[in-house]
Write a protein that holds these residues in place. Structure first.
Motif, PDB file in Angstrom:
ATOM      1  N   TYR A   2      64.415  54.766  57.179  1.00 24.40           N
ATOM      2  CA  TYR A   2      64.591  55.429  58.473  1.00 24.40           C
ATOM      3  C   TYR A   2      66.028  55.300  58.971  1.00 24.40           C
ATOM      4  O   TYR A   2      66.555  56.211  59.621  1.00 24.40           O
TER       5      TYR A   2
ATOM      6  N   GLU B 104      67.907  57.932  57.111  1.00 23.94           N
ATOM      7  CA  GLU B 104      67.635  59.247  57.694  1.00 23.94           C
ATOM      8  C   GLU B 104      68.399  59.439  59.009  1.00 23.94           C
ATOM      9  O   GLU B 104      68.914  60.527  59.298  1.00 23.94           O
ATOM     10  N   PHE B 105      68.493  58.355  59.785  1.00 23.36           N
ATOM     11  CA  PHE B 105      69.247  58.422  61.043  1.00 23.36           C
ATOM     12  C   PHE B 105      70.729  58.686  60.780  1.00 23.36           C
ATOM     13  O   PHE B 105      71.370  59.489  61.477  1.00 23.36           O
TER      14      PHE B 105
ATOM     15  N   ASN C 277      72.015  60.196  58.152  1.00 26.42           N
ATOM     16  CA  ASN C 277      72.157  61.584  57.704  1.00 26.42           C
ATOM     17  C   ASN C 277      72.075  62.569  58.870  1.00 26.42           C
ATOM     18  O   ASN C 277      72.797  63.573  58.903  1.00 26.42           O
ATOM     19  N   GLU C 278      71.195  62.268  59.830  1.00 21.36           N
ATOM     20  CA  GLU C 278      71.108  63.118  61.020  1.00 21.36           C
ATOM     21  C   GLU C 278      72.402  63.050  61.839  1.00 21.36           C
ATOM     22  O   GLU C 278      72.847  64.057  62.398  1.00 21.36           O
ATOM     23  N   CYS C 279      72.988  61.867  61.893  1.00 19.57           N
ATOM     24  CA  CYS C 279      74.271  61.726  62.595  1.00 19.57           C
ATOM     25  C   CYS C 279      75.354  62.562  61.923  1.00 19.57           C
ATOM     26  O   CYS C 279      76.163  63.221  62.598  1.00 19.57           O
TER      27      CYS C 279
ATOM     28  N   ARG D 220      74.861  65.244  60.073  1.00 17.19           N
ATOM     29  CA  ARG D 220      74.564  66.661  60.263  1.00 17.19           C
ATOM     30  C   ARG D 220      74.946  67.140  61.664  1.00 17.19           C
ATOM     31  O   ARG D 220      75.399  68.269  61.843  1.00 17.19           O
ATOM     32  N   ASN D 221      74.751  66.277  62.657  1.00 17.80           N
ATOM     33  CA  ASN D 221      75.076  66.642  64.041  1.00 17.80           C
ATOM     34  C   ASN D 221      76.515  66.306  64.430  1.00 17.80           C
ATOM     35  O   ASN D 221      76.876  66.450  65.602  1.00 17.80           O
TER      36      ASN D 221
ATOM     37  N   TYR E  87      61.174  55.757  64.803  1.00 15.86           N
ATOM     38  CA  TYR E  87      61.308  57.175  65.146  1.00 15.86           C
ATOM     39  C   TYR E  87      61.773  57.342  66.592  1.00 15.86           C
ATOM     40  O   TYR E  87      62.719  58.084  66.874  1.00 15.86           O
TER      41      TYR E  87
ATOM     42  N   HIS F 273      65.451  55.879  67.122  1.00 14.36           N
ATOM     43  CA  HIS F 273      66.478  56.725  66.515  1.00 14.36           C
ATOM     44  C   HIS F 273      66.614  58.059  67.255  1.00 14.36           C
ATOM     45  O   HIS F 273      67.728  58.574  67.408  1.00 14.36           O
ATOM     46  N   HIS F 274      65.497  58.598  67.711  1.00 18.37           N
ATOM     47  CA  HIS F 274      65.555  59.846  68.472  1.00 18.37           C
ATOM     48  C   HIS F 274      66.330  59.644  69.776  1.00 18.37           C
ATOM     49  O   HIS F 274      67.165  60.478  70.160  1.00 18.37           O
TER      50      HIS F 274
ATOM     51  N   LEU G 148      70.082  59.169  68.923  1.00 14.59           N
ATOM     52  CA  LEU G 148      70.730  60.413  68.505  1.00 14.59           C
ATOM     53  C   LEU G 148      71.027  61.313  69.700  1.00 14.59           C
ATOM     54  O   LEU G 148      72.115  61.902  69.796  1.00 14.59           O
TER      55      LEU G 148
END
Length: 322
Positions: free
Chosen positions: A6, A9-10, A12-14, A16-17, A100, A103-104, A107
């Motif tokens: 997780y 994944e966090f 990678n989301e960072c 991407r954003n 979840y 991290h949400h 983000l």
């Protein structure tokens, strides 16, 4: 493994954003550099390196997990393995939920901070070309935001040095590889045995054991079936293997990391000091150091006040009934 996946994944989301996590944001002497392209590139390089390190760690731990699981399968019967899988899946689901939501939330906060920084970057470029840096109010607020959060409050008469403060800043629940909790492991093994074998856990009268330790007849003995007995021996052997491997790994870790030994020595010295009391604050995170005598005297005054209030309430209640 769930936590690491997780976290990956966090990250990678960072990426991407186009946001940078807080632990990769570092301070610089010149505040103008915070809004430069060089600072942003450094953060992106660090984020990329962190993602690759997380991937390598997940691969390494997945191999260890597979080997450990195969060893469990070889040592335990299938019904015990199913129970272990149920426990692991329940823990994983709980960890997934917490990760979840955290991290949400992180983000969304990072995206909001990025938008504010973009506005500030435009403003700083304007002030740079106008050479007006001294009266910038947003710069002072940014300095206040970049200040280190205070985590240790020393309200005692003892003076703490920098090393003690740095160690206490990690918190009272910081995981240090000091000792293995044998009693906790044994209680978990007993719980696993009772749950998988069907043998009910009985209340043991330990007074009989203490009064006559040599007299076995008066002790509470438990008769097991052959299957239960073989399972108990397998469980005992597996527990002994676990203790041996855990102790060897702890020794290796202690020898490698000398800083942990130093931290243990500092914490042991602080714990032996009877004049102070180290505790958590009522709200928020951190550590509070208090004078023990003053703390006890305040507690005694609070208790005496509550007792006096209760006595007055009793007398008022009696007079009202009369």
């Amino acid at each position: 493994m769930v936590r690491l996946s997780y976290d990956l994944e966090f990250l990678n989301e960072c990426r991407r954003n186009n946001v940078i996590p807080i632990f990769l944001q570092f301070n610089v002497a010149n505040q103008m550099l915070l809004y430069s392209n060089a600072y942003k590139k450094c953060q992106q390089i660090l984020l990329k390196e962190e993602i690759s390190l997380k991937k390598n760690k997940i691969k390494y731990l997945s191999k260890l997990k597979e080997n450990a699981y195969n060893e469990l399968v070889n040592n335990f019967p299938p019904n015990v393995i199913t129970i272990i899988n149920e426990i692991i899946s329940a823990l994983q689901i709980r960890e997934q939920r917490t990760k979840y939501f955290t991290h949400h939330k992180k983000l969304n906060g990072l995206i909001l901070k990025r938008n504010n920084q973009q506005q500030q970057r435009q403003y700083y470029r304007y002030t740079f070309f106008n050479t007006n840096f001294s009266n910038d109010t947003s710069n002072t607020t940014d300095n206040n935001n970049n200040k280190k959060e205070k985590l240790v409050w020393n309200l005692s008469s003892r003076k703490l040095n920098k090393e003690e403060i740095n160690i206490l800043e990690k918190g009272l629940t910081y995981n240090r590889a000091s000792k293995l909790n044998h009693s906790q492991v044994i209680s978990n093994v007993e719980y696993l045995f009772h749950r998988s074998s069907g043998v009910q856990k009985q209340a043991i009268d330990y007074k009989k054991w203490d009064e006559e330790p040599d007299n076995i007849l008066k002790k509470e003995l438990r008769i097991l079936e052959p299957k239960q007995l073989s399972f108990a021996t397998d469980l005992k052997n597996a527990t002994q293997k676990f203790f041996h491997q855990a102790n060897t790994s702890l020794k290796i870790r202690r020898n490698k990391n000398l800083n942990e030994k130093n931290e243990e020595n500092v914490l042991s010295k602080l714990s032996k000091d009877s004049s102070i009391l180290i505790t958590k604050p009522d709200k928020g995170r951190g550590v509070v150091v208090l004078d023990r005598n003053e703390y006890i005297s305040k507690l005694e005054t609070i208790l005496s006040d509550t007792q006096a209030d209760s006595e007055t309430n009793k007398t008022v209640f009696k007079h009202s009934n009369m």
